[in-house]
Design a protein around this motif. Structure first.
Motif, PDB file in Angstrom:
ATOM      1  N   TYR A   1      39.870  25.710  27.251  1.00 45.31           N
ATOM      2  CA  TYR A   1      40.583  26.855  27.824  1.00 45.31           C
ATOM      3  C   TYR A   1      42.039  26.564  28.188  1.00 45.31           C
TER       4      TYR A   1
ATOM      5  N   ASP B   1      45.948  38.089  15.871  1.00 44.06           N
ATOM      6  CA  ASP B   1      44.560  37.677  15.969  1.00 44.06           C
ATOM      7  C   ASP B   1      43.736  38.882  16.405  1.00 44.06           C
TER       8      ASP B   1
ATOM      9  N   TYR C   1      47.431  23.980  12.794  1.00 45.08           N
ATOM     10  CA  TYR C   1      47.983  23.198  13.903  1.00 45.08           C
ATOM     11  C   TYR C   1      49.070  22.240  13.422  1.00 45.08           C
TER      12      TYR C   1
ATOM     13  N   ALA D   1      47.752  30.043  21.244  1.00 41.01           N
ATOM     14  CA  ALA D   1      46.290  30.135  21.221  1.00 41.01           C
ATOM     15  C   ALA D   1      45.717  29.586  22.517  1.00 41.01           C
TER      16      ALA D   1
ATOM     17  N   MET E   1      43.159  31.048  18.024  1.00 38.25           N
ATOM     18  CA  MET E   1      42.605  29.714  17.843  1.00 38.25           C
ATOM     19  C   MET E   1      42.343  29.382  16.374  1.00 38.25           C
TER      20      MET E   1
ATOM     21  N   ILE F   1      45.226  26.908  15.624  1.00 35.31           N
ATOM     22  CA  ILE F   1      44.682  25.580  15.916  1.00 35.31           C
ATOM     23  C   ILE F   1      43.855  25.050  14.753  1.00 35.31           C
ATOM     24  N   HIS F   2      42.809  25.775  14.374  1.00 40.25           N
ATOM     25  CA  HIS F   2      41.891  25.261  13.343  1.00 40.25           C
ATOM     26  C   HIS F   2      42.543  25.092  11.983  1.00 40.25           C
TER      27      HIS F   2
ATOM     28  N   PHE G   1      42.429  27.011  23.591  1.00 39.80           N
ATOM     29  CA  PHE G   1      41.387  26.107  23.097  1.00 39.80           C
ATOM     30  C   PHE G   1      40.035  26.585  23.619  1.00 39.80           C
ATOM     31  N   LYS G   2      39.245  27.189  22.752  1.00 40.35           N
ATOM     32  CA  LYS G   2      37.934  27.706  23.141  1.00 40.35           C
ATOM     33  C   LYS G   2      36.813  26.883  22.516  1.00 40.35           C
ATOM     34  N   ASN G   3      37.175  25.757  21.956  1.00 39.31           N
ATOM     35  CA  ASN G   3      36.220  24.877  21.294  1.00 39.31           C
ATOM     36  C   ASN G   3      36.499  23.450  21.766  1.00 39.31           C
TER      37      ASN G   3
END
Length: 156
Positions: free
Chosen positions: A145, A12, A117, A129, A109, A113-114, A131-133
């Motif tokens: 977070y 990333d 996942y 990752a 992320m 995740i997006h 979680f920033k969303n």
């Protein structure tokens, strides 16, 4: 102790994520005699490292640490230019180089995740990752977070 023969690591961000997170993990894999393919965006996106930048980072790591001075480590472009990862559209060289992978690691992320996942693989996988969303966190019953460390065995 189980060891892998080949790992593909989708990286990333540059900076701390690659240098302080991914590279020490890659070093561990190399010390286990695991062949490692580092995969990065082929073109810039946000603050994500590109394959050309990653080649330079690995070159510098080889100067500092002999563990990286091996032909068991390679860098490939993904063919992507975005923060997410569409595994259906990978660069042909990366696909060819990764044919024998028995571990897939997806970092970040957008990638873990997006877009992946729920992805399942015919080899073991590890998704890492933060979680920033809030919407993504809510969907996974997580908190903002929280860290994601999702290890899954191969689908047989």
């Amino acid at each position: 102790q189980h060891t892998y023969s080949q790992a593909v690591v989708f990286v990333d961000n540059s900076g701390a994520d690659v240098c302080l997170g991914v590279l020490p993990f890659v070093r561990f894999l190399l010390q286990q005699n695991t062949r490692v393919v580092l995969a990065a965006n082929s073109r810039p996106a946000l603050n994500d490292v590109t394959d050309r930048e990653l080649v330079d980072i690995v070159r510098r790591a080889r100067v500092i640490d002999p563990a990286f001075r091996t032909d068991m480590l390679s860098v490939c472009g993904t063919g992507s230019s975005g923060p997410c990862l569409d595994l259906r559209k990978l660069d042909a060289r990366l696909v060819q180089t990764s044919q024998n992978a028995d571990l897939v690691v997806i970092v970040g992320m957008g990638r873990a995740i997006h877009s992946n996942y729920y992805a399942r693989f015919s080899c073991d996988s590890l998704k890492l990752a933060v979680f920033k969303n809030q919407m993504a966190a809510d969907a996974a019953s997580a908190h903002i977070y929280d860290a994601l460390c999702k290890y899954e065995r191969a689908v047989v």
